[in-house]
Write a protein that holds these residues in place. Structure first.
Motif, short mmCIF file in Angstrom:
data_model
loop_
_atom_site.label_atom_id
_atom_site.label_comp_id
_atom_site.label_asym_id
_atom_site.label_seq_id
_atom_site.Cartn_x
_atom_site.Cartn_y
_atom_site.Cartn_z
N CYS A 131 39.14 39.09 41.85
CA CYS A 131 38.60 39.57 43.13
C CYS A 131 39.62 40.51 43.78
O CYS A 131 39.26 41.58 44.28
CB CYS A 131 38.29 38.38 44.03
SG CYS A 131 37.46 38.83 45.58
N GLN A 132 40.89 40.12 43.75
CA GLN A 132 41.95 40.97 44.31
C GLN A 132 42.10 42.25 43.49
O GLN A 132 42.28 43.34 44.05
CB GLN A 132 43.27 40.20 44.32
CG GLN A 132 43.27 39.01 45.26
CD GLN A 132 44.48 38.10 45.06
OE1 GLN A 132 44.89 37.86 43.92
NE2 GLN A 132 45.04 37.59 46.13
N GLU A 135 39.36 44.62 44.44
CA GLU A 135 39.61 45.24 45.74
C GLU A 135 40.63 46.35 45.63
O GLU A 135 40.49 47.40 46.29
CB GLU A 135 40.10 44.17 46.73
CG GLU A 135 39.03 43.17 47.15
CD GLU A 135 39.59 42.04 47.98
OE1 GLU A 135 40.84 41.98 48.15
OE2 GLU A 135 38.80 41.21 48.47
N GLN A 136 41.66 46.16 44.81
CA GLN A 136 42.66 47.21 44.62
C GLN A 136 42.03 48.45 43.99
O GLN A 136 42.36 49.58 44.37
CB GLN A 136 43.79 46.68 43.73
CG GLN A 136 44.61 45.57 44.36
CD GLN A 136 45.47 44.84 43.34
OE1 GLN A 136 45.75 45.36 42.26
NE2 GLN A 136 45.91 43.63 43.68
N GLN A 138 38.80 49.31 44.15
CA GLN A 138 37.84 49.90 45.08
C GLN A 138 38.55 50.74 46.14
O GLN A 138 37.98 51.70 46.65
CB GLN A 138 36.99 48.81 45.73
CG GLN A 138 35.98 48.19 44.76
CD GLN A 138 35.15 47.11 45.40
OE1 GLN A 138 35.68 46.09 45.84
NE2 GLN A 138 33.85 47.32 45.48
N THR A 143 36.18 50.95 39.75
CA THR A 143 35.86 49.58 39.38
C THR A 143 36.35 49.37 37.95
O THR A 143 37.02 50.24 37.39
CB THR A 143 34.35 49.31 39.46
OG1 THR A 143 33.66 50.26 38.62
CG2 THR A 143 33.83 49.43 40.89
N GLY A 251 31.34 46.64 41.48
CA GLY A 251 32.02 46.51 42.77
C GLY A 251 31.10 45.98 43.86
O GLY A 251 31.45 46.05 45.04
#
Length: 561
Positions: A131-132, A135-136, A138, A143, A251
């Protein structure tokens, strides 16, 4: 002293539950559980209690995870049932001995105040969860690629096969329960759960496959039979894994990818993958459990090869040959093996995407050269069976020297040896590239979402990226960091800071205080990166440099005491 629950109700520090809402209160940093495990920090919180990072004082201060089980029930029969299910969960975890599952160490029953508490002790996995990682990506308009996804499936499906062979179903697979382990870059399946608890009137959650009354699972990730009926099958985990894959590819959360009214996934619209991977994912996501793959091995057998999912991928260089001969198949097999080796290296090289094709081309050329030089007899045998072999000439553009064995580092400082300098300073490739990417896109915000390619029109951008990398290395050299501090950049985390704080509080740093550490580290950081004080909050980039400076200061204090 007063402590507060998440709803900010005031409590005495001797309380273990909030007197207003009943929520379990956190253990204090520095508190020692069972005369052995000293709390460093809180990692997370769930319905069953909290998860803590702790030091095992009996194992040379080895770091571990304590999972607290604190059910909010009062009736004696409910507490007895809770203990029974906790012990059942611990027995299941004891069976799981796999390198990609955190190792179970112990289960504890500890009296804190007037009440009993239960803890599970497991390995701490250093790394980011998916999940982290998403996010990085995005944040850069990216993705996960299909090739990366297939590699992830190849690496995690054997883990599911293993736990299923032990009659255990995870039931909660999602991006935040998969960790990318920094030490070997493998995915690790976490959070088998301790024992998770529903409201007392509804009973408890537990893991054993033989008991089908399970309701654990995140909405959108868990299949219907699990969410609505409380039933679970081996294929339920395969369903959740497929949803996880779709989220990493797009994403977007599952609710954005699924039409719940019609019961259809948005294939070809929100979800765009190769036909073969789509076919595999569709079968994993079948509504009826009986229509899905029944084992992880079945999925593995039908997965497409990462090397052929994107034939037009500009970042993968393919060594092509034109062969006309009776021995064509044999020659093709040799070239195919070379190609597979170069593809494997391409997937593992932690380089900017625009550098990978050159590295792979150079490696492919080296392999061909070594094969000819070292196995002349075998090559002659192949050549005798081939009428003609035409290998197109490869013209490589001028690129930065790469770390050995792909190229020899050069000694002259400049854009041509940025990666060699990085290697000499023993700075993590992954961190260095992530940091330079962040600096590059901050200076060129209009480039966000656009990847630098190996094409000629992007040469100026590649040069700019290298210049930024060179400047960063200048700063890191000026910082005069120890080799140990430089090597760890990219893997520092809040737990390091909490450890230093604990050492300061317990007198292990003498009279040195955290206030002094913060002040001196901030001062040196400001000298290196004036005007970037706010950026040190980003633990993925500047924050790693701040931690490295602080780590050296703590080491110096310790050596003087």
């Amino acid at each position: 002293m007063q402590v507060y629950c998440s709803k900010q109700h005031t409590n005495l520090d001797s309380n273990r539950f909030c007197t207003t809402c009943g929520e379990p209160l956190p253990l204090a940093v520095g508190q020692i559980v069972n005369q052995r495990y000293q709390i460093i920090s809180q990692l997370g919180q769930g319905g069953f209690g909290r998860t803590y990072l702790a030091e095992d004082k009996q194992k040379a201060n080895q770091v571990c995870v304590l999972k607290e089980f604190a059910p909010q029930v009062q009736a004696q029969q409910d507490l007895l049932k809770a203990k029974e299910l906790f012990e059942r969960e611990a027995n299941v975890l004891k069976k799981l001995q796999h390198s990609q599952i955190p190792q179970f160490h112990a289960s504890l029953q500890v009296q804190i105040g007037s009440k009993d508490f239960f803890f599970l002790v497991q390995d701490y996995i250093e790394g980011d969860n998916y999940c982290q990682l998403l996010e990085q990506r995005q944040a850069k308009g990216q993705t996960f690629t299909e090739e990366e996804i297939i590699l992830l499936l190849q690496q995690i499906l054997p883990v599911l096969s293993y736990i299923h062979s032990k009659d255990v179903v995870h039931r909660d697979i999602s991006p935040d329960n998969l960790i990318w382990r920094r030490s070997d870059h493998l995915p690790v399946l976490i959070d088998f759960g301790g024992v998770k608890q529903l409201p007392a009137s509804q009973g408890f959650w537990f893991t054993k496959l033989a008991v089908n009354h399970t309701l654990l699972g995140k909405k959108g990730y868990a299949p219907e039979e699990q969410i609505r009926q409380g039933k679970v099958f081996l294929s339920s985990d395969l369903y959740s894994l497929a949803v996880t894959i779709l989220v990493l590819l797009t994403g977007k959360e599952p609710q954005k990818l699924y039409d719940s009214y019609q019961g259809l996934w948005y294939w070809g619209k929100e979800i765009k993958v190769s036909p073969k991977l789509e076919s595999v994912l569709k079968k994993m996501l079948a509504y009826k459990p009986s229509d899905r793959y029944q084992t992880a091995e079945q999925v593995l057998k039908e997965l497409p090869s990462p090397a052929v999912t994107k034939p037009g991928n500009p970042y993968i260089t393919k060594l092509k040959t034109q062969i006309v001969s009776p021995g064509q198949k044999r020659a093709n097999a040799i070239v195919s093996r070379i190609h597979q080796r170069t593809q494997a290296v391409s997937r593992t090289l932690p380089l900017p995407m625009w550098l990978r094709p050159f590295a792979v081309s150079m490696l492919g050329t080296a392999i061909v050269g070594l094969t000819v030089a070292g196995t002349l007899a075998a090559v002659n045998a192949v050549v005798r069976g081939i009428t003609s072999i035409t290998i197109p000439s490869i013209s490589l553009p001028t690129i930065p020297s790469l770390p050995n064995p792909l190229a020899q580092p050069v000694s002259n400082k400049g854009n041509g040896d940025v990666l060699a300098r990085r290697q000499e300073l023993e700075i993590s490739e992954a961190f260095f590239i992530r940091m330079v990417d962040a600096l590059f896109y901050s200076q060129k915000p209009e480039m966000q979402g656009r990847t630098i390619t190996s094409k000629s029109e992007d040469k100026a951008l590649r040069d700019e990226w290298l210049r930024i990398g060179d400047d960063l290395l200048d700063k890191l050299e000026q910082a005069e960091l120890s080799p140990a501090a430089r090597r760890k950049m990219g893997s520092y985390s809040q737990k390091d800071y909490e450890r230093w704080r604990l050492q300061a509080r317990t007198g292990k740093l003498g009279d040195y205080t955290m206030s002094q550490l913060n002040k001196e580290t901030n001062q040196k950081f400001a000298e290196l990166f004036p005007g970037k004080q706010q950026e040190k909050q980003n633990q993925q980039t500047y924050g790693q440099i701040w931690y490295a400076i602080a780590a050296d200061k703590v080491s110096k204090i310790q050596s003087n005491n």
